[in-house]
Motif scaffolding. Structure first.
Motif, mmCIF file in Angstrom:
data_model
loop_
_atom_site.group_PDB
_atom_site.id
_atom_site.type_symbol
_atom_site.label_atom_id
_atom_site.label_comp_id
_atom_site.label_asym_id
_atom_site.label_seq_id
_atom_site.Cartn_x
_atom_site.Cartn_y
_atom_site.Cartn_z
ATOM 1 N N GLN A 99 43.756 42.196 41.456
ATOM 2 C CA GLN A 99 43.897 42.485 40.692
ATOM 3 C C GLN A 99 44.655 40.801 41.115
ATOM 4 O O GLN A 99 44.852 39.862 41.141
ATOM 5 N N CYS A 100 46.011 41.501 42.317
ATOM 6 C CA CYS A 100 46.604 40.135 42.565
ATOM 7 C C CYS A 100 46.317 39.770 43.746
ATOM 8 O O CYS A 100 45.948 38.078 44.550
ATOM 9 N N GLY A 101 44.638 40.509 44.901
ATOM 10 C CA GLY A 101 43.691 39.790 45.164
ATOM 11 C C GLY A 101 44.877 39.990 46.831
ATOM 12 O O GLY A 101 43.844 39.166 47.806
ATOM 13 N N CYS A 103 44.350 42.164 48.935
ATOM 14 C CA CYS A 103 43.442 43.292 49.673
ATOM 15 C C CYS A 103 41.903 42.989 49.352
ATOM 16 O O CYS A 103 41.407 43.399 50.752
ATOM 17 N N CYS A 136 44.655 48.972 48.687
ATOM 18 C CA CYS A 136 45.030 48.588 47.630
ATOM 19 C C CYS A 136 46.032 48.978 47.300
ATOM 20 O O CYS A 136 46.010 50.098 45.958
ATOM 21 N N ARG A 137 47.110 48.426 46.888
ATOM 22 C CA ARG A 137 48.145 48.940 45.663
ATOM 23 C C ARG A 137 48.040 47.832 43.626
ATOM 24 O O ARG A 137 48.722 48.769 43.651
ATOM 25 N N CYS A 138 46.716 47.743 43.721
ATOM 26 C CA CYS A 138 47.034 47.106 42.651
ATOM 27 C C CYS A 138 45.538 47.655 41.540
ATOM 28 O O CYS A 138 46.086 48.326 40.797
ATOM 29 N N THR A 139 44.189 47.839 42.107
ATOM 30 C CA THR A 139 43.825 47.993 41.427
ATOM 31 C C THR A 139 43.262 49.995 41.150
ATOM 32 O O THR A 139 42.730 50.426 40.243
HETATM 33 S S1 FES Z 1 43.859 44.218 44.537
HETATM 34 FE FE1 FES Z 1 46.289 43.723 44.572
HETATM 35 S S2 FES Z 1 46.270 45.409 46.776
HETATM 36 FE FE2 FES Z 1 44.828 45.112 46.384
#
Ligand code: FES
Ligand SMILES: Cc1cc2nc3c(=O)[nH]c(=O)nc-3n(C[C@H](O)[C@H](O)[C@H](O)COP(=O)(O)OP(=O)(O)OC[C@H]3O[C@@H](n4cnc5c(N)ncnc54)[C@H](O)[C@@H]3O)c2cc1C
Ligand code: FES
Lengths: 162, 263
Positions: A99-101, A103, A136-139
């Protein structure tokens, strides 16, 4: 000051560093390879993972001088010269594994190590165990695990890459 | 991080000479020491990298597994010989930290550091290992002397650790979900002369032997032999991850799982 000579993504580099310079600092600050990220101060997040002599290690937890003579691969060294993505990068793209990329570079480098060290097969449980050092804080990890599963047959030549 | 001079000697004698400077510190895999340096908790004048000393390797005889100090966790975890001789030891190594930590971290660094939540000290104590240094051999019973404290003199270098091969062994740990260190880890080893049980992660004093469990298991090596034997919570760690009473409970649960896994 110590001189470090190493191969990074196939090119030889010879760099003057301090004893305390971290490998990640050499890569980002001296060589301008900012694809490798720093996500923590405690050696826990895995955003900085690169391959040193083929092994996935945390470049924030290794001194640049310890990499003297080593062959280092970073996220920048994966795609082919014509821009064709590495099968793992392609699997991440295909499976929406980022997502944010932030990690992602470390995640991809760790994932390649996992697939390479499991030539006989790779279960979902093994993927999750082997990715424990990458946060990873997003996926929510689900699509990352799917991507690694999808890359396994491609990397081991079991199916033709599309 | 404060700066320091970096040395990579190629003989134990040179490393010992460099460590004769009281401000110098040894570096192995760096998986504990580099984070410590980053937090400026330590300010060495010189760092002596042990990677050039040739201390890596595993030797298995009929009675003993000897592991060189620079042998990485992944090497122990993947060693077919260790898996066969002391499966509990290979399994322990496979659950230390994460893949990247296991590629760099070494057994010598883990034993020398004696982190109260580290895994290897429990194996060394339960198996009755002998730790060989540049000057002497130290029994595990004498080596671990409390949290982050060992029998090592300043500048003394661990060369290897030898583990007598038990009849059965297993390690079970309840991991801190963030760091993956042991909140409680229990190593159980059954030999012809009895059972030894070592507990890590739980105590303020670091790794310790659980003599009440040892007596019960020496009489009857089954998880049910531990029914009703309470572990006193006095002196156990209490922190945001768990109270002393919770850890005391976990000691019993992990010990039972280890006995079940070993048998
Ligand atoms: S994609 Fe955002 S921290 Fe993994
Ligand atoms: C994210 C993370 C998770 C971890 N999880 C776990 C875990 O679950 N379980 C666990 O047990 N550990 C864990 N560790 C710690 C890891 O196992 C370390 O590798 C180990 O504790 C230290 O070994 P090292 O080779 O990295 O030593 P270093 O960090 O290089 O050195 C540690 C200390 O030992 C001294 N030293 C090193 N080698 C010698 C020697 N041969 N003789 C004398 N002194 C020496 C050094 O001077 C230093 O003081 C974790 C670490 C990280 C970063
Ligand atoms: S930056 Fe977090 S582990 Fe290296």
């Amino acid at each position: 000051m110590p001189q470090v000579t190493l191969t990074v993504n196939g090119k030889t580099a010879s760099v003057e560093v301090e004893g305390r310079t971290l490998l990640v600092e050499l890569l980002r600050d001296k060589l301008g390879l900012t694809g490798t990220h720093v996500g923590c101060d405690t050696s826990q997040c895995g955003a900085c993972v690169v391959h040193v002599d083929g092994k996935a290690v945390k470049s924030c937890t290794m001194l640049a001088v310890q990499a003297n003579g080593a062959a280092v691969t970073t996220i920048e060294g994966l795609a082919a010269a014509d821009g064709t993505l590495h099968p793992m990068q392609e699997a991440f793209r295909e499976n929406h594994a980022l997502q944010c990329g932030f990690c992602t570079p470390g995640m991809v480098m760790s994932a390649i190590d996992i697939v390479a060290t499991h030539p006989d097969g790779l279960s979902e449980a093994e993927i999750r165990h082997c990715l424990e050092g990458n946060l990873c804080r997003c996926t929510g990890y689900h699509n990352i695990v799917k991507a690694v599963s999808a890359a396994w047959p491609v990397m081991h030549g079991k199916v033709a890459a599309e | 991080m404060y700066d320091f001079a970096y040395h990579k000697p190629s003989s134990v004698a040179d490393a010992v000479a460099l460590l004769g400077d009281s401000e110098a510190k040894a570096l192995a895999g760096g998986q504990t020491f580099i984070p410590v340096l980053k937090q400026r908790l330590n300010k060495p004048s010189a760092v002596v990298d042990l990677a050039g000393l040739g201390l890596s390797g595993i030797t298995v005889t009929a009675t003993t597994v000897t592991i060189g100090a620079s042998t990485t966790h992944v090497t122990v975890a993947n060693s077919a010989e260790v898996k066969k001789a002391i499966p509990g030891l290979a399994n322990l190594a496979s659950w230390i930290g994460d893949v990247a930590v296991r590629y760099r971290g070494t057994i010598g660094g883990s034993l020398a550091n004696n982190d109260p939540a580290a895994c290897y000290p429990s194996a060394a104590l339960a198996l009755g290992a002998t730790i060989k240094t540049n000057t002497r051999e130290i029994a595990a019973d004498d080596f671990f002397q409390g949290m982050f404290t060992t029998a090592l003199e300043p500048g003394e270098i661990i060369l290897s650790a030898s583990f007598p091969i038990p009849e059965m062994s297993a390690y079970e740990k309840f991991r801190n979900p963030a760091s993956r260190y042991a909140m409680v880890g229990v190593f159980v080893a059954k030999t012809a002369s009895g059972v030894r049980v070592a507990v890590t992660g739980a105590s303020q004093g670091g790794v310790f032997r659980h003599t009440a469990f040892e007596t019960a298991l020496s009489a009857n090596f089954s998880a049910s032999a531990l029914d009703g034997i309470a572990t006193p919570a006095d002196g156990l760690n209490s922190d945001i991850h768990g109270s002393a009473a919770y850890r005391a409970h976990l000691v019993g649960v992990m010990a039972k799982r280890a006995v079940a896994a070993a048998a």
